[in-house]
Design an enzyme around this catalytic site. Sequence first.
Site, PDB file in Angstrom:
ATOM      1  CG  ASP A 271      29.053   6.590 -37.157  1.00 34.22           C
ATOM      2  OD1 ASP A 271      29.753   7.394 -36.507  1.00 34.22           O
ATOM      3  OD2 ASP A 271      28.227   5.828 -36.626  1.00 34.22           O
TER       4      ASP A 271
ATOM      5  CD  GLN B  41      26.133   4.598 -30.127  1.00 26.54           C
ATOM      6  OE1 GLN B  41      26.078   5.756 -30.528  1.00 26.54           O
ATOM      7  NE2 GLN B  41      27.271   4.026 -29.747  1.00 26.54           N
TER       8      GLN B  41
ATOM      9  CE  LYS C  62      28.310   9.269 -30.415  1.00 26.24           C
ATOM     10  NZ  LYS C  62      28.185   7.895 -30.957  1.00 26.24           N
TER      11      LYS C  62
END
Length: 297
Positions: free
Chosen positions: A122, A99, A55
């Site tokens: 997200d 994460q 990412k």
Amino acid sequence: MTPAANLIDGRAIARQIHDETAGRVAALKKRGVQPGLAFVRVGEDPASKVYVGMKEKACAELGLYSEMHVLPEATAEAELLALLAKLNADARIHGILVQAPLPKQIREAVVYATVKPEKDVDGFHPVNVGKLMLGDASGFQPCTPAGVLQLLVRSQVRTEGAEAVILGRGNIVGKPMAAILCQKSKHANATVTICHSQTRDMAAHCRRADILIAAMGVAKFVKADMVKPGAVVIDVGVNRVSDPTAKSGTRLVGDVDFEAVQPVAGKITPNPGGVGPMTIAMLMQNTARAAELAVNN
């Protein structure tokens, strides 16, 4: 049909979306704004390090500003929440990604609810989850199911009126995927069935599917006799299995027995090279959009 003729190329479609995002980033920079994405990782989970690294690389390639925050495995929940509060208040940061997985002392639900909804690229904040359920397009959709929808749309798969069967009811893929496909809107309007560990005769449900999306985390679960000839098969699974021939001794496989299912399917995603690149592409797109919203408000 040649072996590759029915492949849905996630890498190629992700490149299309990256090109579109790069244009949006360039337009923002002309206005003096560089989209910013903060990554937060707790602990040294090997897979998490790889995913975040990919990412970060995408941010650099597209011209996004990014910063990495790595906290020790033993970090207290309060310490992580304090960091998120700082990032929420930082005008350079338009998106925040925490994460998963997180250590057991940290509650994921609390963490997701702490990130500002407008920085929740997200799509896990309760406000964004609620907007998805209501069909309110002003929220952010979770990246993986949003990426699956783009795979379908850009591969000319008709969702309207289609029987869509989703294997898995998780909060990251299964539930939001169902919410996306059942909306009364363009590129949706599907009849959706969610299957899970307590579903009776799962194979019968699968054989009804025009669109079969496997996201349950069981290696090679979907076999050829579970797929209706001509169905579209999307493999979201990521499973590590033993492989003595591999240098590491293991390899990654999906939830679909690809070699067996491909000859039956009308269209199918490879794994890797299908859904994975799309998740990153949608994250970059969400971050650019978060910056656009911040500038326009």
